[in-house]
Write a protein that holds these residues in place. Structure first.
Motif, PDB file in Angstrom:
ATOM      1  N   ASP A  27      15.614  -6.554  53.841  1.00  0.00           N
ATOM      2  CA  ASP A  27      16.829  -7.484  54.049  1.00  0.00           C
ATOM      3  C   ASP A  27      16.807  -8.870  54.419  1.00  0.00           C
ATOM      4  N   SER A  28      15.685  -9.537  54.074  1.00  0.00           N
ATOM      5  CA  SER A  28      15.454 -10.844  54.168  1.00  0.00           C
ATOM      6  C   SER A  28      16.456 -11.856  53.515  1.00  0.00           C
ATOM      7  N   ASP A  29      16.642 -11.639  52.187  1.00  0.00           N
ATOM      8  CA  ASP A  29      17.497 -12.322  51.555  1.00  0.00           C
ATOM      9  C   ASP A  29      18.841 -12.085  51.537  1.00  0.00           C
ATOM     10  N   VAL A  30      19.550 -13.101  52.277  1.00  0.00           N
ATOM     11  CA  VAL A  30      20.988 -12.978  52.789  1.00  0.00           C
ATOM     12  C   VAL A  30      22.024 -13.671  51.536  1.00  0.00           C
ATOM     13  N   SER A  31      21.362 -14.124  50.473  1.00  0.00           N
ATOM     14  CA  SER A  31      22.167 -14.834  49.747  1.00  0.00           C
ATOM     15  C   SER A  31      23.109 -13.597  48.671  1.00  0.00           C
ATOM     16  N   PRO A  32      22.540 -12.392  48.709  1.00  0.00           N
ATOM     17  CA  PRO A  32      23.558 -11.689  47.819  1.00  0.00           C
ATOM     18  C   PRO A  32      24.439 -11.052  48.720  1.00  0.00           C
ATOM     19  N   ALA A  33      24.132 -10.909  50.071  1.00  0.00           N
ATOM     20  CA  ALA A  33      25.135 -10.330  50.894  1.00  0.00           C
ATOM     21  C   ALA A  33      26.350 -11.034  51.070  1.00  0.00           C
ATOM     22  N   ARG A  34      26.377 -12.437  50.857  1.00  0.00           N
ATOM     23  CA  ARG A  34      27.587 -13.347  50.849  1.00  0.00           C
ATOM     24  C   ARG A  34      28.459 -12.619  49.773  1.00  0.00           C
ATOM     25  N   LYS A  35      28.118 -12.034  48.784  1.00  0.00           N
ATOM     26  CA  LYS A  35      28.946 -11.786  47.745  1.00  0.00           C
ATOM     27  C   LYS A  35      29.691 -10.285  47.969  1.00  0.00           C
ATOM     28  N   PHE A  36      29.130  -9.549  48.994  1.00  0.00           N
ATOM     29  CA  PHE A  36      29.787  -8.292  49.513  1.00  0.00           C
ATOM     30  C   PHE A  36      31.092  -8.436  49.915  1.00  0.00           C
ATOM     31  N   LYS A  37      31.448  -9.550  50.598  1.00  0.00           N
ATOM     32  CA  LYS A  37      32.724  -9.325  51.185  1.00  0.00           C
ATOM     33  C   LYS A  37      33.601 -10.630  50.478  1.00  0.00           C
ATOM     34  N   THR A  38      33.111 -11.096  49.436  1.00  0.00           N
ATOM     35  CA  THR A  38      33.950 -12.172  48.813  1.00  0.00           C
ATOM     36  C   THR A  38      34.966 -11.542  47.677  1.00  0.00           C
ATOM     37  N   PRO A  39      36.382 -11.517  47.734  1.00  0.00           N
ATOM     38  CA  PRO A  39      37.029 -10.976  46.801  1.00  0.00           C
ATOM     39  C   PRO A  39      36.948 -11.761  45.351  1.00  0.00           C
ATOM     40  N   ASN A  40      36.514 -12.878  45.107  1.00  0.00           N
ATOM     41  CA  ASN A  40      36.597 -13.612  43.924  1.00  0.00           C
ATOM     42  C   ASN A  40      35.663 -13.040  43.037  1.00  0.00           C
ATOM     43  N   HIS A  41      34.558 -12.164  43.607  1.00  0.00           N
ATOM     44  CA  HIS A  41      33.820 -11.412  42.413  1.00  0.00           C
ATOM     45  C   HIS A  41      34.268 -10.216  42.011  1.00  0.00           C
ATOM     46  N   ARG A  42      33.864  -9.698  40.884  1.00  0.00           N
ATOM     47  CA  ARG A  42      34.064  -8.500  40.255  1.00  0.00           C
ATOM     48  C   ARG A  42      33.255  -7.483  41.158  1.00  0.00           C
ATOM     49  N   HIS A  43      33.952  -6.585  41.827  1.00  0.00           N
ATOM     50  CA  HIS A  43      33.296  -5.554  42.658  1.00  0.00           C
ATOM     51  C   HIS A  43      33.569  -4.105  41.912  1.00  0.00           C
ATOM     52  N   TYR A  44      32.521  -3.385  41.831  1.00  0.00           N
ATOM     53  CA  TYR A  44      32.219  -2.068  41.411  1.00  0.00           C
ATOM     54  C   TYR A  44      31.872  -1.250  42.698  1.00  0.00           C
ATOM     55  N   VAL A  45      32.384   0.017  42.622  1.00  0.00           N
ATOM     56  CA  VAL A  45      32.233   0.979  43.782  1.00  0.00           C
ATOM     57  C   VAL A  45      31.584   2.302  43.035  1.00  0.00           C
ATOM     58  N   ILE A  46      30.418   2.609  43.432  1.00  0.00           N
ATOM     59  CA  ILE A  46      30.023   3.949  42.844  1.00  0.00           C
ATOM     60  C   ILE A  46      29.611   4.946  43.703  1.00  0.00           C
ATOM     61  N   LEU A  47      29.789   6.315  43.601  1.00  0.00           N
ATOM     62  CA  LEU A  47      29.463   7.202  44.691  1.00  0.00           C
ATOM     63  C   LEU A  47      28.508   7.886  43.971  1.00  0.00           C
ATOM     64  N   SER A  48      27.284   8.010  44.534  1.00  0.00           N
ATOM     65  CA  SER A  48      26.206   8.732  43.839  1.00  0.00           C
ATOM     66  C   SER A  48      25.080   8.878  44.822  1.00  0.00           C
ATOM     67  N   LYS A  49      24.460  10.237  44.603  1.00  0.00           N
ATOM     68  CA  LYS A  49      23.196  10.792  45.206  1.00  0.00           C
ATOM     69  C   LYS A  49      22.199  10.762  44.292  1.00  0.00           C
ATOM     70  N   ASN A  50      22.110  10.246  43.197  1.00  0.00           N
ATOM     71  CA  ASN A  50      21.217  10.156  42.103  1.00  0.00           C
ATOM     72  C   ASN A  50      20.626   8.714  42.015  1.00  0.00           C
ATOM     73  N   VAL A  51      19.384   8.339  42.187  1.00  0.00           N
ATOM     74  CA  VAL A  51      18.970   7.036  41.992  1.00  0.00           C
ATOM     75  C   VAL A  51      18.732   6.625  40.448  1.00  0.00           C
TER      76      VAL A  51
END
Length: 599
Positions: free
Chosen positions: A286-310
């Protein structure tokens, strides 16, 4: 003048000579007059042929495979040109007229066509009844049906079937004690052999002798005078027992099929456990925090996937970013359970998806910490329901089986988990994306909440017995999960989650089985009048149960949905459709090789 003695003797002599001549001429005349027709009837026993005109030329008439030449000539005996005793011609073939032949042939063809249609209708009805009871197992078993090649085993079973039907009747006959004992012994021998041999290769060397003995015994039994209705009744009893046994084995096979469809293969469990082990052995990811900024930014295209299969989640993400024109603008949120959380986190940390941000969320921990008011914390994937659609006008011809996938209990907490986002696209983990989906963020859905492909084969009025006493529009269509555009702001405005929880209180039991079964009615009622219909060409569904999908249609579809039991990562999956899923699978991984993962 008185005649001399010599003259007196001349008269009788002449008379005697005349009598002798007549006695010689009469048989000759009889022979020459009768012989031709008599010879014809004995040497050529043919049927009567029609009389030809007097001036008819030579004509060849076919009689079966033999050609017979008949010559009709003028006799010249009478001035009229007609013989006083006409010649008896060979017997002709009594062939019906051509029109009668054609009519008979047409009737025969119509009768055969009716029989074929009747047999086909029975076959279709049996297949639909099987699907109604066992679902897609019937489709799978039909495609993988193996023709019985062990002819000797089949013959043994047929002999045993006939012998059992005759044995009770033979046993009642007086004076047939020896035959009864022989038949009983042969039946026991056949049963003993078949209990130990399922294929011809397992049969003992003396089996031909046993077959001959049984054949002889059955022939003797058939020669005896028995009451037919007793034999028929016994045959029906054995047939009913055989049908019951076949149905029992079908239930067992269907259970094993469903068990295989609902559980991951052992190789996948090995793969998931190896990833989890490596996660704890590796330094912090979890050292790289740059992608984490995108997680809460509404401007990006967010996809949600529910899965138990890698692997399933990996294929969904990989297919989406490869098909995307701007993969770096995509953010994927994967909701998974605690068992697969660490393995999934390690997999997506060590694999790159064209600069797309991957956010793995422990759903159960999220519900426990941030949403404690919700008692059910277990992650549920999209629920699938088998639906039999029958036409009231033509129930035989227009009956089909469909698999309808809908949101589960866990889907209704997505707005609570992602409070900073305004719009997301929810993807099932059995979906493959083949086209750019960026246009979905430009849709103006008005006041609607859920953009989904409608399924008007099922309307709410047709399932009113499942919807309870809640008010609803009977003409509203059902809809499908797979690729859904969710306007989270409108969701919160219409209080969809609150309405869902209110409907959930009407469910008698809150156990897992009741909760999953209630997903059908709860999903349809919660989004009533809130569905924005997407283009049906967006998603091609049915790749998890339908063997009749056109390959060209599959290649041209924007997304493919493997709804049904035959998922592409299972051995049960339809082989022709696995290629669409496999081309987005990452194969260069040592853990997949070590665990022998080769879906």
């Amino acid at each position: 003048m008185k005649p001399t003695p010599s003259q007196r003797r001349r008269g009788p002599r002449v008379a005697l000579l005349a009598l002798v001549l007549c006695s010689l001429l009469v048989p000759l005349a009889f022979i020459f007059d009768r012989a031709p027709s008599g010879t014809s009837l004995l040497a050529n026993p043919l049927r009567l042929a029609p009389l030809a005109p007097a001036d008819a030329p030579e004509k060849k008439i076919s009689n079966g495979s033999t050609g017979v030449l008949l010559h009709h000539e003028q006799t010249g005996r009478n001035s009229s040109g007609v013989s006083a005793k006409p010649k008896v011609l060979p017997v002709p073939r009594t062939e019906p007229p051509k029109a009668v032949n054609e009519s008979t042939q047409r009737k025969s063809e119509v009768s055969n066509a009716r029989k074929r249609r009747g047999a086909k209708a029975d076959e279709v009805e049996n297949a639909k009844a099987c699907q109604l009871e066992f679902g897609s197992y019937c489709l799978w078993s039909t495609e993988h049906k193996v023709t019985m090649k062990d002819s000797v085993v089949k013959r043994l079973k047929d002999q045993l079937f006939v012998a059992r039907s005759y044995y009770p009747s033979i046993a009642k006959l007086q004076g047939q004690e020896v035959l009864t004992q022989q038949m009983k012994q042969n039946i026991q021998d056949h049963e003993r052999v078949l209990s130990a041999s399922a294929v011809d290769a397992d049969l003992p060397s003396f089996i031909n002798k046993k077959i001959e003995q049984m054949e002889h015994t059955i022939a003797r039994a058939k020669s005896c005078t028995v009451e037919c209705h007793n034999v028929v009744r016994k045959l029906r009893q054995i047939l009913d027992m055989t049908d019951d046994e076949a149905h029992f084995h079908m239930k067992q096979s269907a259970f094993l099929y469903n068990l295989g469809a609902q559980t991951l293969p052992k190789t996948h469990h090995c793969f998931s456990m190896r990833l989890t082990l490596e996660y704890f052995k590796s330094p912090s990811l979890d050292s790289d925090v740059s992608p984490a900024r995108k997680f809460k930014t509404p401007n990006h295209r967010h996809y949600v996937i529910l899965s138990k299969n890698v692997l399933a989640a990996s294929v969904v993400i990989n297919s989406t970013v490869i098909s995307s024109k701007e993969p770096g603008n995509n953010v994927f949120h994967i909701l998974t359970d605690v068992q697969n959380f660490y393995g999934m986190k390690y997999w997506f940390a060590r694999n790159s998806y064209k600069k797309a941000a991957i956010h793995v969320v422990n759903y159960e921990e999220m519900i426990l910490e941030k949403l404690p008011k919700f008692s059910t914390r277990e992650l549920y994937l999209s629920e699938e329901f088998r639906v039999l659609i029958r036409s009231t006008e033509r129930p035989t011809e227009q009956t089909r089986m469909e698999y309808l996938s809908l949101f589960s209990h866990s889907h209704f907490f997505i707005p609570e988990i992602f409070k900073d986002l305004k719009k997301v696209v929810v993807l099932d983990d059995d979906v493959v994306i083949q086209r750019d989906l960026s246009f979905l963020w430009n849709l103006d859905m008005g006041d609607k909440v859920n953009g989904a492909v409608e399924f008007c084969g099922v309307r709410l009025g047709q399932v009113r017995n499942l919807l309870g006493k809640t008010n609803y529009d009977p003409k509203s269509c059902a809809w499908m999960s797979g690729v859904n555009v969710i306007n989270l702001d409108k969701w919160r405005k219409h209080k969809v989650t609150e309405n869902y929880l209110m409907l959930l209180k009407q469910v008698k039991n809150n156990d897992e089985v009741s909760l999953r079964e209630a997903a059908f009615s709860l999903s349809l009622l919660s989004f009533q009048h809130l569905i924005y219909p997407l283009d049906k060409k967006l998603t091609l569904s049915g790749l998890g149960y339908d063997y009749g999908i056109d390959p060209e249609v599959a290649w041209s579809s924007a997304s493919l949905h493997y709804n049904g039991n035959m998922k592409p990562w299972l051995e049960l999956g339809i082989l022709d459709y696995k290629k669409y899923w496999r081309r987005f699978l990452i194969r260069e991984d040592r853990f997949m090789d070590e665990c022998n993962v080769n879906p």
